[in-house]
Design a protein around this motif. Sequence first.
Motif, PDB file in Angstrom:
ATOM      1  N   ARG A 368      37.844  72.883  58.483  1.00  0.00           N
ATOM      2  CA  ARG A 368      37.693  74.062  57.600  1.00  0.00           C
ATOM      3  C   ARG A 368      38.363  73.786  56.109  1.00  0.00           C
ATOM      4  O   ARG A 368      39.188  74.606  55.945  1.00  0.00           O
ATOM      5  CB  ARG A 368      38.039  75.649  58.305  1.00  0.00           C
ATOM      6  N   PRO A 369      37.907  72.622  55.606  1.00  0.00           N
ATOM      7  CA  PRO A 369      38.614  72.379  54.238  1.00  0.00           C
ATOM      8  C   PRO A 369      38.610  73.564  53.132  1.00  0.00           C
ATOM      9  O   PRO A 369      39.455  73.870  52.386  1.00  0.00           O
ATOM     10  CB  PRO A 369      37.887  71.217  53.800  1.00  0.00           C
ATOM     11  N   ASP A 370      37.477  74.208  53.215  1.00  0.00           N
ATOM     12  CA  ASP A 370      37.193  75.380  52.206  1.00  0.00           C
ATOM     13  C   ASP A 370      38.218  76.557  52.491  1.00  0.00           C
ATOM     14  O   ASP A 370      38.678  76.995  51.541  1.00  0.00           O
ATOM     15  CB  ASP A 370      35.970  75.882  52.185  1.00  0.00           C
ATOM     16  N   GLU A 371      38.394  76.727  53.743  1.00  0.00           N
ATOM     17  CA  GLU A 371      39.433  77.773  54.017  1.00  0.00           C
ATOM     18  C   GLU A 371      40.848  77.473  53.609  1.00  0.00           C
ATOM     19  O   GLU A 371      41.832  78.352  53.212  1.00  0.00           O
ATOM     20  CB  GLU A 371      39.170  78.516  55.385  1.00  0.00           C
ATOM     21  N   ASP A 373      41.500  75.586  51.247  1.00  0.00           N
ATOM     22  CA  ASP A 373      41.776  75.603  49.873  1.00  0.00           C
ATOM     23  C   ASP A 373      42.089  76.946  49.258  1.00  0.00           C
ATOM     24  O   ASP A 373      42.782  77.243  48.508  1.00  0.00           O
ATOM     25  CB  ASP A 373      40.338  74.933  49.427  1.00  0.00           C
ATOM     26  N   ALA A 374      41.237  77.780  50.165  1.00  0.00           N
ATOM     27  CA  ALA A 374      41.706  79.258  49.497  1.00  0.00           C
ATOM     28  C   ALA A 374      43.024  79.988  50.030  1.00  0.00           C
ATOM     29  O   ALA A 374      43.484  80.686  49.371  1.00  0.00           O
ATOM     30  CB  ALA A 374      40.459  80.059  50.354  1.00  0.00           C
ATOM     31  N   ARG A 377      46.857  77.328  47.238  1.00  0.00           N
ATOM     32  CA  ARG A 377      46.414  77.310  45.832  1.00  0.00           C
ATOM     33  C   ARG A 377      47.596  77.619  45.051  1.00  0.00           C
ATOM     34  O   ARG A 377      48.446  78.389  45.592  1.00  0.00           O
ATOM     35  CB  ARG A 377      45.112  78.368  45.459  1.00  0.00           C
TER      36      ARG A 377
END
Length: 506
Positions: A368-371, A373-374, A377
Amino acid sequence: MAVRDLTWFDIVARNGRARPDAPALIFEGERISHGEALARAERLAGGLAAAGVKRGDRVGLVSANRPEMLDLLAAAARLGAILVPVNWRLSPEEVAYALGDVAPVLVVAEPDFAPALRPCLETLGPSTVWYLLDEAAAPFRPFADLADGSPAAAGSTEVGSDDPLLIIHTAAVGGQPRGAVLSHRNLIAQNLQLAQCWGLSPADVALGALPLFHIAGLGLCLAVQQAGGETVLMRRFEPAASADAVAAQGVTALFEFAPMLAGILDAAVEGGQELGSLRAVWGLDAPETIARFEEQCPGARFWSGFGQSETSGFVTFAPHAERPGSAGRAGPLALVEIVGEDDRPFAMGETGEIVVRGPLVFGGYWNRPDEADATVRAGWHHTGDMGRLDHEGYLFYAGRSPAKELIKSGGENVYPAEVERALREHPDIEAAVVIGVPDPRWGEIVKAVCVRRPGAEPDEAAVIEFVGTRIARFKRPKAISFVRELPMTSAGTVDRAAVKLEHGQP
């Protein structure tokens, strides 16, 4: 392996060679020395390698507490593999999701959980090999085949400090579990931090009563092992047995979630056990229980803290009496700040989101790379929890952010979304909102506020039982309020704040 790398297996090997006869673990009357722990891990690593496990592979584990769980972690560390301990209290569907999420090449389980795993056999397919502890029957293989492997079969594998070693599933905002990936460096750093805060040494004895699938339960065992000490491991928590273990084995340290400590204190009074060996207890508990503990054990201190799986455990830590009501101050290997929605740092005393930086912060969520990154940050890990810092750096927890609805009941995370989804599957429920309600015994309990379908008259107990057939039973509501309609915001969504205001008291 690079010259600056240090792995968990290196720690086990060092203790096994430097303190071969010193006790590392006690389990149901069996004492395992540090030297024996090393030998067990080496044999198991050979067995795993012979079964095809290699660097980067995931090894699933579904079991109550037992020494083999720590053996598997050390063996995985030796091979560069990743251990995935799954919460056995979950429903079969939730266990299947967690295992399917990581696609393990091999799964080890206790026989008690074999029936719940059978749905996974077809889902994961022939690429996963299944082993049972103790006795085994097809399609499961005996764990002894792995445990009696040849150490030479493990070969030589390049494993680095930043390689993943552990995946702990923690529920997502939307209710689906996410696997937090922890590295060797993460775990070793957390161990060092706890060792410094508590002054851990080879003389310390931990009580391993929390489940090892939790970062708190596993973390205490690893920290004491890294310090050269010993853990009294309990298959499952039981108050009288815990009081016996503290008195008989001279336990000095334990982690607990309410109502565990109260149960131990009650059992000690009833059974006449002395708890004087205790010197440090961390927990989430009521002020009355803390006061009673420190009166009953005057040589011990109760500690408060804040952390999560994504931070490998604690980031703040301090004796409760130093600043009652706080979650302590940032540990030596953590930086903690408070920020606003725009990630702007807040001034002292302002309430905002708790953010963390340092070697304790995880490497992201599995697949889950997008999660990830969120969450990570602007140079900080955003915990999704709210708090404020006082003038001396003590953290005061202020609940969850609006984006992170979470109920903490008896140390277990319960996300409202997954309970609400199960409630909506009931034929008599049209809409539902789930909230946490303060409870002196469990910290919080799950409460549902439901709208009936027209003409329906659902029974509260039957609805609660219905939910327990779809998700883990500890996530079931303990109370349900039926209402004609739910309050709505101007945007047309359920007004959770209004629901909490009206229904959020015991």
